[in-house]
Write an enzyme that holds these catalytic residues in place. Structure first.
Site: not given
Ligand code: DX5
Ligand code: ZN
Length: 233
Positions: A18, A41, A43, A45, A74, A76, A146, A151-152, A154, A184-185, A206-207
């Site tokens: 991500s 990926h 995101d 938002m 994705h 959102m 999800m 939204g975030f 980490g 995802d997440g 992501g992280s």
């Molecule tokens: C959250 C995003 C995810 C996010 C995942 O709303 O949709 O794609 O980037 O990040 P990690 O893998 O760090 O949870």
């Molecule tokens: Zn996502």
């Protein structure tokens, strides 16, 4: 029952890093660091559907122009019927909208996305059940479960969503649905095995990828871990 999907013989784990965890000032370089990923990926938002704001179509178009990896958008956002087709038109491989944000029949939007040249994805938040969408999903190519509140980046993985993954996997393996199951997440070395065992095909991280010193090595390690935990035929 006849199988319309080639699981489990050729099923393999796929990784979608991500860009939410990437350096936004260097997005071209950041896509080049994940060249071995299956999808990148993205995101989007809008600060309405989720309490955070990232970027929209012009920035995704710029990423699409330089990314060596197909984009997995994705969205959102509210009003996906209005905004989502543009992401398919700009060349994204997959465009996912949230079931909770659709005001009309999601099948109409899936058809529009496919006609515009992308795959069509449906996302459900952790608290959204799968059951009401089983028929709708016949028109989709991906289901994004999800495993954090959107939204975030980490956040901590929510294992309670794996029941929905198992049910989606069952529907695919019995030929009722033909789609990739995406999660995802909170996916990382501690959580990917449980998600793989439950039946995920595509793992967003992501992280766990961009927080690593070597994102390419992180992708390879996650993929190997997931493959090890895939159910054997
Ligand atoms: C959250 C995003 C995810 C996010 C995942 O709303 O949709 O794609 O980037 O990040 P990690 O893998 O760090 O949870
Ligand atoms: Zn996502």
């Amino acid at each position: 029952m006849a199988r319309t999907y080639d699981h489990p013989v050729s099923r393999r784990p796929m990784i979608a890093p991500s860009l939410l965890s990437a350096d936004f000032a260097r997005l071209a370089d950041e896509t080049a660091r994940i060249v071995d990923a299956d999808w990148a990926h993205v995101d989007v938002m809008d600060a309405h559907f989720v309490p955070n704001l990232t970027f929209g179509e012009p920035v995704v178009k710029a990423i699409q122009a330089v990314s060596p990896v197909p984009l997995d958008c994705h969205l959102m956002i509210d009003d996906p019927e209005r905004w989502a087709p543009a992401y398919a038109e700009l060349g994204a491989r997959n465009v996912t909208v949230h079931a909770e944000a659709c005001t009309g029949d999601p099948r109409d939007l899936a058809r529009t996305l496919r006609a515009a040249g992308s795959l069509a994805g449906l996302a459900i938040k952790p608290g959204t059940p799968l059951e009401p969408y089983k028929e709708v999903l016949r028109e989709f190519d991906t289901l994004l479960v999800m495993s954090v509140e959107p939204g975030f980046g980490g956040q901590s993985f929510m294992p309670e969503v794996l029941g929905k993954v198992r049910e989606a996997r069952r529907l695919v393996d019995t030929g009722h649905l033909q789609l990739l199951v995406e999660i995802d997440g909170g996916i990382n070395a501690d959580t990917i095995e449980a998600a793989a065992e439950a039946g995920v095909d595509m793992f967003v991280a992501g992280s766990a990828v961009y927080g690593a010193a070597d994102p390419g090595a992180a992708i390879a390690a996650l993929r190997a871990q997931a493959a090890h935990s895939f159910p054997t035929p």
